[in-house]
Write a protein that holds these residues in place. Structure first.
Motif, PDB file in Angstrom:
ATOM      1  N   ASN A 154     -10.130   5.119 -15.476  1.00  0.00           N
ATOM      2  CA  ASN A 154     -11.033   5.762 -16.418  1.00  0.00           C
ATOM      3  C   ASN A 154     -11.791   6.874 -15.722  1.00  0.00           C
ATOM      4  O   ASN A 154     -11.773   6.975 -14.486  1.00  0.00           O
ATOM      5  N   ASP A 155     -12.480   7.698 -16.499  1.00  0.00           N
ATOM      6  CA  ASP A 155     -13.300   8.768 -15.956  1.00  0.00           C
ATOM      7  C   ASP A 155     -14.311   8.189 -14.970  1.00  0.00           C
ATOM      8  O   ASP A 155     -14.987   7.210 -15.261  1.00  0.00           O
ATOM      9  N   GLY A 156     -14.379   8.776 -13.785  1.00  0.00           N
ATOM     10  CA  GLY A 156     -15.332   8.331 -12.776  1.00  0.00           C
ATOM     11  C   GLY A 156     -14.791   7.319 -11.785  1.00  0.00           C
ATOM     12  O   GLY A 156     -15.443   7.041 -10.770  1.00  0.00           O
ATOM     13  N   ASP A 157     -13.615   6.738 -12.039  1.00  0.00           N
ATOM     14  CA  ASP A 157     -13.030   5.796 -11.083  1.00  0.00           C
ATOM     15  C   ASP A 157     -12.636   6.538  -9.802  1.00  0.00           C
ATOM     16  O   ASP A 157     -12.376   7.743  -9.827  1.00  0.00           O
ATOM     17  N   THR A 158     -12.593   5.815  -8.701  1.00  0.00           N
ATOM     18  CA  THR A 158     -12.139   6.392  -7.435  1.00  0.00           C
ATOM     19  C   THR A 158     -11.038   5.523  -6.848  1.00  0.00           C
ATOM     20  O   THR A 158     -10.994   4.314  -7.064  1.00  0.00           O
ATOM     21  N   LEU A 159     -10.143   6.168  -6.110  1.00  0.00           N
ATOM     22  CA  LEU A 159      -9.029   5.515  -5.437  1.00  0.00           C
ATOM     23  C   LEU A 159      -8.991   6.006  -3.996  1.00  0.00           C
ATOM     24  O   LEU A 159      -9.544   7.065  -3.695  1.00  0.00           O
ATOM     25  N   GLN A 160      -8.326   5.274  -3.132  1.00  0.00           N
ATOM     26  CA  GLN A 160      -8.165   5.685  -1.738  1.00  0.00           C
ATOM     27  C   GLN A 160      -6.700   5.984  -1.445  1.00  0.00           C
ATOM     28  O   GLN A 160      -5.818   5.244  -1.877  1.00  0.00           O
ATOM     29  N   VAL A 161      -6.454   7.057  -0.726  1.00  0.00           N
ATOM     30  CA  VAL A 161      -5.127   7.368  -0.198  1.00  0.00           C
ATOM     31  C   VAL A 161      -5.277   7.334   1.314  1.00  0.00           C
ATOM     32  O   VAL A 161      -6.001   8.146   1.895  1.00  0.00           O
ATOM     33  N   GLY A 162      -4.623   6.361   1.943  1.00  0.00           N
ATOM     34  CA  GLY A 162      -4.801   6.171   3.372  1.00  0.00           C
ATOM     35  C   GLY A 162      -6.232   5.777   3.663  1.00  0.00           C
ATOM     36  O   GLY A 162      -6.915   5.172   2.840  1.00  0.00           O
ATOM     37  N   SER A 163      -6.713   6.145   4.844  1.00  0.00           N
ATOM     38  CA  SER A 163      -8.094   5.821   5.191  1.00  0.00           C
ATOM     39  C   SER A 163      -9.016   7.021   5.067  1.00  0.00           C
ATOM     40  O   SER A 163     -10.231   6.871   5.132  1.00  0.00           O
ATOM     41  N   GLY A 164      -8.436   8.208   4.852  1.00  0.00           N
ATOM     42  CA  GLY A 164      -9.254   9.401   4.896  1.00  0.00           C
ATOM     43  C   GLY A 164      -9.447  10.168   3.606  1.00  0.00           C
ATOM     44  O   GLY A 164     -10.203  11.137   3.582  1.00  0.00           O
ATOM     45  N   LEU A 165      -8.785   9.775   2.509  1.00  0.00           N
ATOM     46  CA  LEU A 165      -8.875  10.557   1.277  1.00  0.00           C
ATOM     47  C   LEU A 165      -9.366   9.709   0.114  1.00  0.00           C
ATOM     48  O   LEU A 165      -8.928   8.579  -0.076  1.00  0.00           O
ATOM     49  N   THR A 166     -10.250  10.296  -0.665  1.00  0.00           N
ATOM     50  CA  THR A 166     -10.727   9.668  -1.892  1.00  0.00           C
ATOM     51  C   THR A 166     -10.234  10.503  -3.067  1.00  0.00           C
ATOM     52  O   THR A 166     -10.310  11.729  -3.040  1.00  0.00           O
ATOM     53  N   VAL A 167      -9.721   9.811  -4.075  1.00  0.00           N
ATOM     54  CA  VAL A 167      -9.265  10.449  -5.309  1.00  0.00           C
ATOM     55  C   VAL A 167     -10.280  10.113  -6.386  1.00  0.00           C
ATOM     56  O   VAL A 167     -10.525   8.937  -6.682  1.00  0.00           O
ATOM     57  N   HIS A 168     -10.893  11.135  -6.963  1.00  0.00           N
ATOM     58  CA  HIS A 168     -11.867  10.967  -8.042  1.00  0.00           C
ATOM     59  C   HIS A 168     -11.130  11.228  -9.360  1.00  0.00           C
ATOM     60  O   HIS A 168     -10.533  12.287  -9.540  1.00  0.00           O
TER      61      HIS A 168
END
Length: 191
Positions: A154-168
């Motif tokens: 949903n809008d505002g959720d965050t995900l991680q790619v590896g240890s260094g990237l955040t996906v908003h």
């Protein structure tokens, strides 16, 4: 504050400042209308089309790489790589063969698919990617019916790619009612 340097486009040093809301609107416009993750001023003069399927055009910072991959006859996919761990995500893998070739060539461990919307030229390769990589997470908008989706966002959720990237995750109901944009940042920093 985001600053878009327009000096290359206009031939003289100028910049425009945007607040967070304006930056989100600009990103949504670029993704929906231009179909890429780069401001127009950074496009190569000859355009993105190359005589081969994997483009050498990519954006690189110390935290991430973004590789532009051609899909079908008139679309693009994006391979996002955490530079420190070589873990990656792919945006809209409409052509799984091209994605897998790039993943192997670049030495990336692909963990996630980020689907912008349900149309075949964006989500059409999700099921095949799942068959090729059974543990891959297929992300899509909660109000969209993306093929093969295993994680609704949903809008505002965050995900991680590896240890260094955040996906908003940014819900942008423009092209489709469930359309999602994905804004990337180094972990711990604002998008």
């Amino acid at each position: 504050m985001f600053v878009w340097d327009t000096s290359k486009k206009r031939g003289k040093a100028q910049s425009c400042s945007f607040d967070k809301a304006e930056r989100r609107l600009i990103y949504a416009y670029l993704k929906a209308e231009l179909g890429n993750l780069y401001p127009p001023a950074t496009r190569p003069v000859g355009g993105w089309l190359r005589p081969h399927r994997i483009s050498h055009e990519h954006s690189h910072t110390s935290a991430m790489e973004i590789h532009t991959l051609e899909a079908l006859s008139d679309n693009y996919m994006y391979l996002i790589v955490d530079a420190s761990t070589r873990v990656g995500a792919v945006v809209d893998p409409a052509d799984p063969d091209v994605v897998m070739e790039a993943v192997q060539r670049l030495g990336v461990t692909l963990k996630m698919i980020l689907t912008t919307h349900h149309h075949f030229d964006h989500a059409g390769g999700n099921e095949r990617m799942k068959a090729l990589m059974p543990n891959i997470v297929v992300v899509g908008g909660a109000t969209d019916k993306c093929q093969g989706m295993t994680k609704a966002v949903n809008d505002g959720d965050t995900l991680q790619v590896g240890s260094g990237l955040t996906v908003h995750c940014l819900h942008t109901p423009c092209h489709t009612t469930g359309h999602m944009c994905y804004v990337l940042s180094a972990s711990g920093s604002a998008p």
